[in-house]
Design a protein around this motif. Sequence first.
Motif, PDB file in Angstrom:
ATOM      1  N   GLY A  14       0.797  -1.228   0.000  1.00  7.57           N
ATOM      2  CA  GLY A  14       0.000   0.000   0.000  1.00  7.57           C
ATOM      3  C   GLY A  14       0.823   1.268   0.000  1.00  7.57           C
ATOM      4  O   GLY A  14       1.794   1.418  -0.737  1.00  7.57           O
ATOM      5  N   GLY A  15       0.461   2.152   0.920  1.00  9.79           N
ATOM      6  CA  GLY A  15       1.023   3.504   0.947  1.00  9.79           C
ATOM      7  C   GLY A  15       2.516   3.562   1.235  1.00  9.79           C
ATOM      8  O   GLY A  15       3.226   4.446   0.747  1.00  9.79           O
ATOM      9  N   GLY A  16       2.982   2.679   2.070  1.00  7.56           N
ATOM     10  CA  GLY A  16       4.430   2.614   2.303  1.00  7.56           C
ATOM     11  C   GLY A  16       5.000   3.666   3.233  1.00  7.56           C
ATOM     12  O   GLY A  16       6.165   4.048   3.092  1.00  7.56           O
ATOM     13  N   THR A  17       4.232   4.117   4.223  1.00  5.48           N
ATOM     14  CA  THR A  17       4.814   5.099   5.153  1.00  5.48           C
ATOM     15  C   THR A  17       5.893   4.452   6.029  1.00  5.48           C
ATOM     16  O   THR A  17       6.860   5.110   6.404  1.00  5.48           O
ATOM     17  N   ASN A  18       5.726   3.178   6.337  1.00  9.52           N
ATOM     18  CA  ASN A  18       6.780   2.491   7.112  1.00  9.52           C
ATOM     19  C   ASN A  18       8.028   2.286   6.260  1.00  9.52           C
ATOM     20  O   ASN A  18       9.147   2.408   6.753  1.00  9.52           O
ATOM     21  N   LEU A  19       7.830   1.988   4.990  1.00  7.26           N
ATOM     22  CA  LEU A  19       8.974   1.918   4.070  1.00  7.26           C
ATOM     23  C   LEU A  19       9.687   3.266   4.069  1.00  7.26           C
ATOM     24  O   LEU A  19      10.918   3.332   4.138  1.00  7.26           O
ATOM     25  N   ALA A  92       6.210  -4.673   5.661  1.00  7.40           N
ATOM     26  CA  ALA A  92       5.768  -3.341   6.089  1.00  7.40           C
ATOM     27  C   ALA A  92       4.451  -3.043   5.386  1.00  7.40           C
ATOM     28  O   ALA A  92       4.407  -2.370   4.359  1.00  7.40           O
ATOM     29  N   GLY A  93       3.379  -3.636   5.913  1.00 10.45           N
ATOM     30  CA  GLY A  93       2.076  -3.455   5.288  1.00 10.45           C
ATOM     31  C   GLY A  93       1.912  -4.362   4.080  1.00 10.45           C
ATOM     32  O   GLY A  93       1.292  -3.993   3.090  1.00 10.45           O
ATOM     33  N   ILE A 113       5.719  -5.507  11.185  1.00  8.45           N
ATOM     34  CA  ILE A 113       5.269  -4.450  12.090  1.00  8.45           C
ATOM     35  C   ILE A 113       3.748  -4.545  12.190  1.00  8.45           C
ATOM     36  O   ILE A 113       3.053  -4.623  11.183  1.00  8.45           O
ATOM     37  N   HIS A 114       3.258  -4.604  13.441  1.00  6.98           N
ATOM     38  CA  HIS A 114       1.818  -4.731  13.673  1.00  6.98           C
ATOM     39  C   HIS A 114       1.343  -3.544  14.525  1.00  6.98           C
ATOM     40  O   HIS A 114       1.988  -3.219  15.533  1.00  6.98           O
ATOM     41  N   PRO A 115       0.204  -2.936  14.160  1.00 12.21           N
ATOM     42  CA  PRO A 115      -0.201  -1.714  14.849  1.00 12.21           C
ATOM     43  C   PRO A 115      -1.005  -1.914  16.132  1.00 12.21           C
ATOM     44  O   PRO A 115      -2.047  -1.274  16.331  1.00 12.21           O
ATOM     45  N   MET A 181       0.997   5.267  14.105  1.00 11.14           N
ATOM     46  CA  MET A 181       2.071   5.282  13.084  1.00 11.14           C
ATOM     47  C   MET A 181       3.146   6.293  13.463  1.00 11.14           C
ATOM     48  O   MET A 181       4.335   5.960  13.518  1.00 11.14           O
ATOM     49  N   GLU A 185       5.053   3.246  15.164  1.00 13.90           N
ATOM     50  CA  GLU A 185       5.534   2.411  14.051  1.00 13.90           C
ATOM     51  C   GLU A 185       6.778   2.987  13.381  1.00 13.90           C
ATOM     52  O   GLU A 185       7.789   2.291  13.219  1.00 13.90           O
TER      53      GLU A 185
HETATM   54  C1  GRF Z   1       0.807  -0.255   9.119  1.00 15.89           C
HETATM   55  O1  GRF Z   1      -0.171   0.138  10.014  1.00 15.89           O
HETATM   56  C2  GRF Z   1       1.493  -1.499   9.620  1.00 15.89           C
HETATM   57  O2  GRF Z   1       1.571  -1.568  11.001  1.00 15.89           O
HETATM   58  C3  GRF Z   1       0.595  -2.583   9.097  1.00 15.89           C
HETATM   59  O3  GRF Z   1       0.176  -2.124   7.828  1.00 15.89           O
HETATM   60  C4  GRF Z   1       0.218  -0.704   7.789  1.00 15.89           C
HETATM   61  C5  GRF Z   1       1.039  -0.305   6.604  1.00 15.89           C
HETATM   62  O4  GRF Z   1       1.062   1.072   6.378  1.00 15.89           O
HETATM   63  N1  GRF Z   1       1.262  -3.856   9.086  1.00 15.89           N
HETATM   64  P1  GRF Z   1       2.106   1.711   5.363  1.00 15.89           P
HETATM   65  O5  GRF Z   1       1.894   1.065   4.002  1.00 15.89           O
HETATM   66  O6  GRF Z   1       3.480   1.451   5.890  1.00 15.89           O
HETATM   67  O7  GRF Z   1       1.786   3.183   5.316  1.00 15.89           O
END
Ligand code: GRF
Length: 208
Positions: A14-19, A92-93, A113-115, A181, A185
């Motif tokens: 998806g969006g990849g904010t953790n990336l 990461a998502g 990673i789990h929220p 996040m 996160e």
């Molecule tokens: C995050 O909330 C992460 O904890 C979960 O999926 C989401 C991914 O968000 N596993 P993003 O793509 O990193 O924005």
Amino acid sequence: MREPTVRIAVFVSGGGTNLQALIDAQTRGELHSGKIELVLSSNLDAYALTRAEAAGIPTATVIKKRLGTQEAFEERILAILREREIDLIVLAGFLSILSADFVRRYPQRILNIHPSLIPSFCGKGFYGLRVHEAALAYGVKVTGATVHYVNEIPDGGEIIMQKAVCVRRNDTAEVLQKRVMRQAEWKILPVAVELVSAKIRKSKEKEK
Ligand code: GRF
């Protein structure tokens, strides 16, 4: 300083904010022990791919529907990982399921990673906003995020790092998701990735 030797793949959907948090940590020089060598997406439209390209990181997209079976999907992923000599996978998502067979090939080499604060609000069916909806419905006053190793049990692998986040009165799931996040996160994921990369690098050096 020693050259980084741990080759990291980040799996996204998806969006990849953790990336992005990982890319930013790498740019700041906080990932001393590893380098992001690949971003693998299960979805062609994932904005995470744009983030990877902007950072000059090679990308791959593997779509299960197009490959037909879980086996073919995982075979393709494994081939890409082998080609890139990946040591560590960071989920990461990543919304596709990985089989027990796949996971067993990378013992203590896959992070997720789990929220929420595992063991609360985790396991089958707990992803995305559902996690935060469940936390609000239960009425917890503290939630957070967890980085853990991935094993055959959904969200059941050994915990590496956690950070708590306060729930506020009148929070919606969307508001809470953003706070988790921002406050948890994006902070703990890069630290945990560095921690595990340092361990892997040590064991790689011993093998030499
Ligand atoms: C995050 O909330 C992460 O904890 C979960 O999926 C989401 C991914 O968000 N596993 P993003 O793509 O990193 O924005």
